[in-house]
Design an enzyme around this catalytic site. Structure first.
Site, short mmCIF file in Angstrom:
data_model
loop_
_atom_site.label_atom_id
_atom_site.label_comp_id
_atom_site.label_asym_id
_atom_site.label_seq_id
_atom_site.Cartn_x
_atom_site.Cartn_y
_atom_site.Cartn_z
N GLN A 31 0.91 -1.20 -0.17
CA GLN A 31 0.06 -0.14 0.06
C GLN A 31 0.88 1.32 -0.05
O GLN A 31 1.86 1.24 0.79
CB GLN A 31 -0.74 -0.08 1.34
CG GLN A 31 -1.91 0.99 1.43
CD GLN A 31 -2.70 0.62 2.87
OE1 GLN A 31 -2.24 1.04 3.95
NE2 GLN A 31 -3.59 0.19 2.85
N HIS A 58 0.25 -4.20 3.19
CA HIS A 58 -1.17 -4.61 3.74
C HIS A 58 -1.38 -5.88 4.26
O HIS A 58 -1.58 -6.30 5.40
CB HIS A 58 -2.21 -4.22 2.65
CG HIS A 58 -3.71 -3.91 3.38
ND1 HIS A 58 -4.55 -3.52 2.53
CD2 HIS A 58 -3.85 -4.46 4.41
CE1 HIS A 58 -5.67 -3.59 3.18
NE2 HIS A 58 -5.21 -4.03 4.29
N PHE A 108 -3.77 -3.67 13.93
CA PHE A 108 -3.73 -4.14 12.41
C PHE A 108 -3.08 -5.66 12.29
O PHE A 108 -3.83 -6.43 11.28
CB PHE A 108 -2.86 -3.07 11.69
CG PHE A 108 -2.62 -3.30 10.25
CD1 PHE A 108 -3.39 -3.71 9.54
CD2 PHE A 108 -1.33 -2.76 9.80
CE1 PHE A 108 -3.26 -3.83 8.25
CE2 PHE A 108 -1.23 -2.78 8.33
CZ PHE A 108 -2.21 -3.34 7.56
N HIS A 111 -5.51 -8.39 13.32
CA HIS A 111 -6.55 -8.38 12.29
C HIS A 111 -5.92 -9.32 10.98
O HIS A 111 -6.64 -10.18 10.46
CB HIS A 111 -7.13 -7.21 11.72
CG HIS A 111 -8.00 -7.23 10.51
ND1 HIS A 111 -9.36 -7.52 10.33
CD2 HIS A 111 -7.69 -6.84 9.26
CE1 HIS A 111 -9.98 -7.42 9.28
NE2 HIS A 111 -8.93 -7.16 8.28
N GLU A 112 -4.87 -8.99 10.58
CA GLU A 112 -4.38 -9.81 9.43
C GLU A 112 -4.05 -11.13 9.52
O GLU A 112 -4.26 -11.96 8.73
CB GLU A 112 -2.95 -9.05 8.98
CG GLU A 112 -3.33 -7.56 8.18
CD GLU A 112 -4.18 -7.67 6.95
OE1 GLU A 112 -3.78 -8.53 6.33
OE2 GLU A 112 -5.12 -6.68 6.89
N LYS A 115 -7.72 -13.09 10.32
CA LYS A 115 -8.63 -13.02 9.21
C LYS A 115 -7.98 -13.93 8.04
O LYS A 115 -8.57 -14.79 7.29
CB LYS A 115 -9.05 -11.68 8.54
CG LYS A 115 -9.86 -11.68 7.40
CD LYS A 115 -10.27 -10.42 7.07
CE LYS A 115 -11.11 -10.30 5.80
NZ LYS A 115 -11.41 -9.01 5.11
N HIS A 116 -6.70 -13.90 7.84
CA HIS A 116 -5.90 -14.12 6.70
C HIS A 116 -4.91 -15.28 7.06
O HIS A 116 -4.70 -16.38 6.47
CB HIS A 116 -5.18 -12.99 5.79
CG HIS A 116 -6.28 -12.10 5.38
ND1 HIS A 116 -7.25 -12.37 4.14
CD2 HIS A 116 -6.28 -10.80 5.73
CE1 HIS A 116 -7.77 -11.26 4.06
NE2 HIS A 116 -7.31 -10.36 4.75
#
Length: 221
Positions: A31, A58, A108, A111-112, A115-116
Site C-alpha cells: 500500500q 497490507h 492491525f 486483524h491480518e 482473518k488471513h
C-alpha cells in the site's frame, strides 16, 4: 460424556481447519501511504512515528482461483505478540498501521493474522517472517523509479505503472486505485501473487475486481 455442543464444535473446527489449507495462491498486497492519507478518511500516523515514504505491507492473503477466499479459519489461534517479538521492529517499519486513532500496529497485525494468516497453513511467526521477506524481495518504489515514475503528485498512465513494475519485479501486478479529496484517481495498492508455499512469485491466476482511470496520480507522502 461430551455434550452435543462440544462434539459439534470439534467437528466444526476440524472442517474449518481442513478448509483453511485448501487455497490456490496468495495475494501479496502493498500500500502507498500517501494515497491512504490523501483521502476523505485521512489517516493517523502510528504511535511509533511517521512511516517511511515507501510502500508498506497490507497483507498476505490466501485466495482461490475463482476469486473467493477463506477467512477467519481458526478461532483457536488468536494473535500472540510474543510469537513475533523479534520481528516487531521490522513490522513497525515495513508493515505500519495508518488507521485512526493512532496505534502501535498490534490491532492491525492481529486483524491480518486472524482473518488471513489462520487460513495460510503457516504458524504465526512464519506468516509474518515470510511476508516481511517478500517485502524485501519486491522493491516497488525502485521498480517505479527506474521507469521514471516518482511519488511527486504527478499523474502517470496506468499502463506505464504496470509495465514498470512488471519490468522491475518480473510479474504482472494488479493496481488498485482510490480517490483523493478532490475525487482524482490515485495509486493506492499493488497486488502480486505468490504460490501456496509463500516462497515464489507467480503470475496471478485472477485479479480482483475494480478499475483505475487511464491516468492516475502518485501522491507525495
Amino acid at each position: 460424556m461430551k455434550s452435543i455442543y462440544s462434539i459439534l464444535l470439534v467437528q466444526f473446527l476440524f472442517v474449518v481447519s481442513s478448509f483453511a489449507k485448501d487455497f490456490d495462491f496468495f495475494y501479496f498486497v502493498q500500500q502507498w501511504p500517501g494515497s491512504y492519507c490523501d483521502s476523505k478518511q485521512s489517516c493517523c500516523y502510528p504511535s511509533t512515528g511517521k512511516p517511511e515514504a515507501d510502500f508498506g505491507i497490507h497483507g498476505l492473503w490466501p485466495n482461490y482461483n475463482d476469486g473467493s477466499y477463506p477467512s477467519q479459519c481458526d478461532p483457536t489461534r488468536p494473535f500472540d505478540q510474543s510469537q513475533v517479538s523479534e520481528l516487531l521492529r521490522r513490522m513497525q517499519t515495513e508493515w505500519p498501521t495508518l488507521a485512526c486513532p493512532s496505534g502501535d500496529g498490534m490491532k492491525f497485525w492481529s486483524h491480518e493474522w486472524e482473518k488471513h494468516g489462520t487460513c495460510s497453513s503457516l504458524d504465526q511467526h512464519s506468516y509474518f517472517q515470510i511476508t516481511l521477506d517478500l517485502k524485501n524481495q519486491v522493491n516497488l518504489l525502485q521498480a517505479l523509479a527506474t521507469a521514471g515514475i516518482e511519488p511527486n503528485g504527478q499523474s502517470y498512465s496506468l499502463k506505464s505503472i504496470k509495465d514498470g513494475i512488471k519490468e522491475g519485479v518480473g510479474y504482472t501486478p494488479y493496481v488498485e486505485c482510490n480517490v483523493d479529496t478532490s475525487g482524482n484517481s490515485q495509486l493506492y495498492q499493488i497486488y502480486l501473487c505468490v504460490d501456496r508455499s509463500a516462497s515464489t512469485l507467480i503470475e496471478c491466476p485472477i485479479f480482483p475486481h475494480g478499475k483505475c482511470g487511464s491516468e492516475i496520480e502518485f501522491p507525495i507522502f
